[in-house]
Design an enzyme around this catalytic site. Structure first.
Site, short mmCIF file in Angstrom:
data_model
loop_
_atom_site.label_atom_id
_atom_site.label_comp_id
_atom_site.label_asym_id
_atom_site.label_seq_id
_atom_site.Cartn_x
_atom_site.Cartn_y
_atom_site.Cartn_z
N ARG A 71 0.79 -1.25 0.00
CA ARG A 71 0.00 0.00 0.00
C ARG A 71 0.82 1.29 0.00
O ARG A 71 0.26 2.36 -0.12
CB ARG A 71 -0.98 0.04 1.19
CG ARG A 71 -1.94 -1.12 1.25
CD ARG A 71 -2.83 -1.20 0.04
NE ARG A 71 -3.90 -2.18 0.21
CZ ARG A 71 -4.49 -2.81 -0.80
NH1 ARG A 71 -4.12 -2.57 -2.05
NH2 ARG A 71 -5.46 -3.66 -0.58
N ASP A 159 -1.62 -5.86 -11.43
CA ASP A 159 -2.49 -6.49 -10.44
C ASP A 159 -3.52 -5.55 -9.83
O ASP A 159 -3.23 -4.41 -9.47
CB ASP A 159 -1.66 -7.09 -9.30
CG ASP A 159 -2.58 -7.79 -8.30
OD1 ASP A 159 -3.51 -8.47 -8.74
OD2 ASP A 159 -2.37 -7.62 -7.09
N ASP A 312 -2.04 -12.87 -1.39
CA ASP A 312 -2.77 -11.70 -1.88
C ASP A 312 -3.16 -10.81 -0.69
O ASP A 312 -4.29 -10.31 -0.59
CB ASP A 312 -4.00 -12.08 -2.71
CG ASP A 312 -4.63 -10.86 -3.40
OD1 ASP A 312 -4.03 -9.76 -3.37
OD2 ASP A 312 -5.73 -11.01 -3.96
N PHE A 330 -12.52 -4.71 -2.14
CA PHE A 330 -12.19 -6.13 -2.12
C PHE A 330 -10.90 -6.34 -1.34
O PHE A 330 -9.98 -5.53 -1.42
CB PHE A 330 -11.94 -6.63 -3.55
CG PHE A 330 -13.15 -6.68 -4.44
CD1 PHE A 330 -14.01 -7.77 -4.40
CD2 PHE A 330 -13.42 -5.66 -5.34
CE1 PHE A 330 -15.11 -7.84 -5.25
CE2 PHE A 330 -14.52 -5.72 -6.19
CZ PHE A 330 -15.36 -6.81 -6.15
N GLY A 331 -10.78 -7.46 -0.63
CA GLY A 331 -9.47 -7.82 -0.10
C GLY A 331 -9.48 -8.34 1.33
O GLY A 331 -10.33 -7.97 2.14
#
Lengths: 432, 311
Positions: A71, A159, A312, A330-331
């Site tokens: 990030r 990605d 991921d 998402f995540g």
């Protein structure tokens, strides 16, 4: 770094080094940050010799997670290079590969240089950056892939995004072959997936949530197989989630196509049934799939079709996840749970692979794809090691995580097997 | 049996989680409230001193009005908040907005939202009652309850009846709540519409799927027509209105296939000449306006029951 002069003996561990087909109880010697062959070689060390008792514990080459979102730069409220690398160490990882969906996007050598500088200053583990395939991840123009390679990337990927234009992707693959970097692809056909947020199937029908069909992944996996074949170069399918993708990759690999695939723990630990309470900690891309898909992923892991394990790791702040299901990002974070989940599920519960193969999927396989010097305990190799207690039962406690975020559905899960010590270049960077 | 043993929920987020007994109890409670609407003074003090917030993040007139009237008749204090007047447009999260309303001692929150699961999300986080007034394509429980009430009122029962739901099922919260409620009360349900809007996956919910309306109409005891829209997001799902009418519209010709006692229902607002012929909509078999009247009684029952649980 004050590594010079240090020496360590790791005693009586079960040394599993798949790169050298080694699985035996032995002592391991480390001097000056490298693996050495005998005790005599560490006697020259100037400092005291550290001894680590590894009885009952596996001594493995340092594990590699080749799919991590740190990030930074741009989203340090979710995670930083420092907090993410600390989470990696706590999860048993000595090397992590970070994804390019940051701000700015690493589609230029100076952003790569910044990430590397920052990582070498503060990260306890090796942080290897990827570069963007396309400028600003827009899928239209190629990023300067050759310059990125010179700046030290290990792969290119968009990605989080997926190049939709097959011609642009084809030229990227051709160009990457010249430069010598593999391509990592997040396989998602934007037209087929639309605004889908959960697997299209029984639960999306029941809950009225927009569906993300399996074909939306498989169409791009198929495209990537065709381009890997056309361009004779390596394309790696990220976070493979469907039975159809496994079937396509298996067939292509049997013909020698340079295609590979990775699996994330949540895609085998959970099915789409988990979304029924609209908990956004179960919202991930690609989505949690059906039981048939989970079974196919397990088969793909067992027969080698899917050769790499990864997390991921996708941190998000609580206020970002604490919203309506369809607008939440998402995540799922994964660095501190993935080894435990994979050991618990693949080795202990389903018995689909043995621990040596699991270590191989976390070391030899990603090191070969990325062409990096890691993932082995060969004499002379950098002394990156993960000590693993395969029988240790532990309970996931999110409040004890090193990661800056808490978006995991696994809080409270009881798992069997975890890392107990992480060693990078001979130095213990984390221990239980 | 009394209220405390037959109803223990502070929230109504959907019919999927209700038992047949709970559904029947709401309908029985609505019977009592229906009489209130026929009195000269249409008001009871059941929720006097309680504050109800109509929180409509997605626009609606009829559902909001029905909840508002239901609350007035129960003597609750009512405020209406829409997406444009709320702080959501200033970037406040749904959770923060709702917690602010709760801090103002709102007792009941009636939520309409474009996101499936939003009422569940708030119900899990608030002490106040949360009533789902429609969430995305998920559920619209009070609409299905009033449909069940109307069927039961006209036919005396729901069990054993053949109910056809016709139209855009995929994007319909009304369809899902009806499917759950009808199946729990023992009806047979057939879904009819274009294959793109009625995927076969629905069969796993325990209903039949048909793409030929003529096969379904003769055996139906109830047909429930859903509003058909051909907006931008639906363009790829079916070719257009005129083809829809040709394949699935309840035209005068097709209405002749219906049994004489078959009920024609529609959650409104109706598109005359699209999903239903104008004369058919006004015909003797149509109970569309009864549904609206019954909606008031059913919503009074729901507010009364849930409002009595939340403290």
């Amino acid at each position: 770094m004050k590594r010079l002069g240090s020496a360590t003996i790791i005693r009586d561990g079960r040394v599993i080094d798949p790169a050298n087909k080694r699985d035996e109880t032995a002592d391991l010697y480390i001097a000056d940050g490298k693996v050495v062959g005998s005790k005599s070689e560490i006697k020259n060390a100037k400092s005291e010799i550290e001894e680590i008792d590894a009885k009952g514990v596996i001594v493995a080459p340092g594990l590699i997670d080749m799919h991590v979102h740190l990030r930074e730069p741009g989203f340090s409220h979710k995670e930083t290079i420092e907090s993410g690398a600390r989470a990696a160490a706590a999860g048993g990882f000595t090397t992590i590969v970070c994804m390019p969906n940051t701000s700015p996007v690493p589609d230029n050598p100076s952003t790569i240089a910044w990430i590397k500088d920052r990582a070498s200053a503060i990260a306890p583990v090796n942080v290897l950056p990827t570069g963007a395939i396309s400028k600003n991840l827009a899928g239209e123009e190629l990023a300067p892939i050759g310059s990125l390679a010179q700046a030290g990337i290990v792969a290119i990927t968009d990605d989080g995004h997926c190049i939709q234009n097959h011609e642009v992707m084809r030229r990227a693959v051709e160009y990457a072959r010249m430069v010598g970097v593999p391509i990592l692809d997040h396989c998602q056909d934007y037209n087929l997936v639309g605004n889908g947020v959960v697997h299209e199937g029984y639960w999306s029908t029941l809950l009225g949530l927009p569906g993300w069909p399996a074909a939306g992944e498989e169409a791009i996996v198929m495209r990537d197989i065709l381009l890997a074949e056309l361009c004779d170069h390596y394309i790696h399918c990220q976070h493979v989630s469907t039975a159809g993708s496994v079937r396509l990759i298996r067939e292509a690999r049997s013909r020698g196509v340079k295609i590979s695939g990775e699996v994330c723990p949540h895609h085998i630990a959970l099915t789409d049934e988990a979304i029924q309470n609209f908990d956004t900690n179960y919202k991930v891309n690609p989505p949690l799939r059906s039981q048939q898909d989970v079974d196919a992923l397990l088969d793909g892991i067992a027969d080698g079709t899917l050769s790499i394990l990864c997390s991921d790791h996708a941190p998000h702040a609580d206020f970002e996840k604490e919203v309506e299901f369809d607008i939440a990002p998402f995540g799922i974070i994964g660095l501190e749970t993935e080894l435990g989940l994979f050991m618990d599920l693949l080795v202990h519960k389903h018995r689909r692979i043995d621990i040596a193969r699991l270590i191989e999927m976390y070391t030899v396989e990603p090191a070969r794809l990325l062409k990096i010097h890691a993932g082995t305990l060969s004499i002379g190799a950098r002394a990156d090691m993960t000590l693993i207690d395969p029988e240790l039962e532990w309970i996931v406690r999110l409040d004890q995580f090193e990661s800056a975020s808490r978006n995991s559905p696994f809080n409270g899960w009881k798992l069997r097997g975890r890392a107990v010590r992480t060693i990078v270049a001979g130095k213990t960077v984390w221990k239980l | 049996m009394n209220v405390t043993t037959r109803w223990t929920r502070k929230d109504l987020v959907g019919l999927r989680e209700l038992t047949a007994d709970e559904i029947n109890f709401v309908l029985e409670t609505a019977d009592a409230f229906k009489q209130v609407g026929t009195r000269e003074i249409k008001k009871v003090p059941a929720l006097r001193g309680k504050t109800l917030v109509n929180f409509f993040v997605e626009p609606s007139t009829r559902t909001r009005t029905s909840f508002e009237l239901a609350a007035f008749r129960l003597s609750a204090d009512v405020i209406n908040i829409s997406a444009t007047t709320s702080s959501l447009t200033k970037g406040e999260t749904l959770k923060d907005t709702a917690r602010n309303l709760e801090a103002l001692h709102a007792d009941i929150l009636v939520l309409r939202h474009s996101s499936a699961g939003a009422p569940q999300f708030l119900a899990n986080r608030l002490k106040a009652s949360v009533i789902n007034a429609g969430d995305g394509a998920h559920e619209h429980p009070t609409q299905a309850l009033l449909d069940l009430y109307t069927i039961r009122e006209r036919r005396g029962k729901v069990a054993g009846l053949h109910v056809a739901i016709i139209g855009d099922i995929l994007f319909s919260r009304v369809a899902r709540s009806n499917i759950f409620g009808l199946l729990k009360l023992g009806a047979h349900v057939t879904l009819v519409g274009p294959s793109t809007l009625v995927p076969r996956e629905f069969e796993k919910l325990g209903v039949e799927v048909s793409y030929k309306i003529e096969d379904v109409l003769p055996k139906a005891d109830v047909v429930n027509l859903l509003r058909i829209q051909h907006e931008r997001q639906r363009r790829e799902y079916f070719p257009g209105i005129s083809e829809y009418i040709r394949l699935f519209g309840l035209t005068k010709e097709r209405a002749k296939l219906l049994k004489p006692d078959c009920l024609i229902m529609h959650p409104g607002p109706i598109n005359r000449g699209v999903e239903i012929d104008s004369e058919v909509a006004d015909g003797l078999q149509s109970v569309i306006l009864d549904q609206v009247t019954n909606g008031l009684a059913v919503r009074m029952a729901v507010l009364y029951l849930c409002g009595g649980i939340a403290t």
